[in-house]
Design a protein around this motif. Structure first.
Motif, PDB file in Angstrom:
ATOM      1  N   ARG A   1       0.867  -1.185   0.000  1.00 51.37           N
ATOM      2  CA  ARG A   1       0.000   0.000   0.000  1.00 51.37           C
ATOM      3  C   ARG A   1       0.900   1.231   0.000  1.00 51.37           C
ATOM      4  O   ARG A   1       1.925   1.258   0.687  1.00 51.37           O
ATOM      5  N   ASP A   2       0.506   2.237  -0.717  1.00 49.08           N
ATOM      6  CA  ASP A   2       1.410   3.387  -0.872  1.00 49.08           C
ATOM      7  C   ASP A   2       1.782   4.056   0.453  1.00 49.08           C
ATOM      8  O   ASP A   2       2.927   4.440   0.669  1.00 49.08           O
ATOM      9  N   ASP A   3       0.790   4.101   1.390  1.00 48.75           N
ATOM     10  CA  ASP A   3       1.050   4.789   2.670  1.00 48.75           C
ATOM     11  C   ASP A   3       2.139   4.096   3.494  1.00 48.75           C
ATOM     12  O   ASP A   3       2.766   4.714   4.350  1.00 48.75           O
TER      13      ASP A   3
HETATM   14 ZN    ZN Z   1      -2.958   4.982   0.294  1.00 49.62          ZN
END
Ligand code: ZN
Ligand code: PRT
Length: 283
Positions: free
Chosen positions: A49-51
């Motif tokens: 996930r990007d976060d």
């Molecule tokens: Zn995200």
């Protein structure tokens, strides 16, 4: 082996994979995989996930990551931006209902702003000496003013369509963003060399995108005039055609000079002009 984390599924996934492949890195089928190793470059790709990507890079689980600058700034992890990638461009902006009388940033004093970017927003407001309350929400930020949850929002904008369809207007950009490569600040010399190789390949791909290869035919007496119009890399290649008195000229031109140059070339007597994309460009 260097470990590169990219977004598993989302707006940056496709472009990240495409860039890796354009760099000549051959990946096995990546569908439904959480990790994979390239066939012809010592890189392992992690799909996350990007976060979570800045955190993984900061703690050394991954060496590199491809993520939006907005996420890098918001997560405040100690990573370095190694390269800007030019895709996933957007801006983090403050927007208010269309009916809100915007007199400047002071209009936000004592107002409630909904956002998924509390850290970036807080820094911005502190800098601007505005005291507003920040309401952190994780999604659908645009509906907050409409349902009475906030007076304004701070969210990512690209086309502006979402703001418009929610009756909002953009009043202040607080961050220009795009996908970037982030790196662990403590990479070994071997991994730093691999990162340098990757950066070199990425720059060649980017440069190639901005340029076109141009081929044309011209009467010999017009060749100097044609060459004078071509702002090539060094000097154009001129080859004799089978038809006597004619030459073929090959060069490279920048995408943004394209039409201007083409008009001039036609006026100078060039014929059979071909403009073709370049895959890689090594200087
Ligand atoms: Zn995200
Ligand atoms: O699941 P995961 O956590 O990995 O993904 P995500 O859902 O958090 O992120 P994702 O895939 O939506 O976005 C990934 C990155 O893409 C962002 O962090 C930005 O760096 C970049 N990006 C570029 C955008 C946009 N453009 C964008 N327009 N991210 C989100 N948006 C959203 C915005 O939040 C708003 O809802 O699109 C809407 C606005 O778009 P316009 O075109 O109507 O203005």
């Amino acid at each position: 082996m260097i470990r590169l984390a990219i977004q598993k599924s989302g707006r940056l996934s496709e472009d990240s994979l495409a860039l890796i492949r354009e760099c000549g890195i051959d990946l096995p089928d990546t569908k439904n995989k959480l990790r994979c190793v390239a066939h012809n470059f010592p890189v392992e790709i992690l799909f996350l996930r990007d976060d979570d990507i800045p955190g993984y890079v900061a703690d050394g689980t991954a060496d590199l990551g491809i993520v939006g600058l907005n996420v890098v700034e918001e997560t405040r992890k100690p990573v370095e931006v190694a390269e800007r990638l030019g895709f996933g461009t957007c801006r983090l902006s403050i927007a208010v209902p269309k009916t809100f009388e915007w007199t400047g940033l002071e209009a936000l004093n004592n107002k409630r702003i909904a956002t998924s970017y509390p850290n970036v927003l807080q820094d911005f407001l502190e800098n601007a000496k505005i005291s507003a309350s920040i309401h952190e929400i994780s999604g659908s930020v645009e509906i907050a003013p409409g349902i009475g949850l906030a007076d304004a929002i701070c969210d990512l904008v690209s086309s502006g369509g979402t703001l418009l369809s929610n009756g909002l207007k953009e009043v202040q950009v607080i961050l220009q963003s795009e996908a970037v490569i982030i790196r662990d600040t403590a990479l070994s010399p071997k991994k730093t060399a691999l990162l340098d190789q990757l950066k070199f390949r990425i720059r060649s791909v980017h440069r190639a995108r901005n340029f076109k290869y141009i081929l044309l035919n011209a009467p010999n007496e017009q060749v100097p005039a044609v060459i004078g119009l071509l702002p090539g890399m060094k000097s154009p290649t001129v080859l004799p055609l089978a038809l006597s008195g004619w030459s073929s000229v090959h060069s490279v031109i920048q995408e943004d000079q394209f039409w201007e140059v083409i008009e001039g070339l036609k006026a100078a007597g060039a014929q059979g002009i071909l403009v073709v994309p370049i895959e890689k460009m090594i200087l």
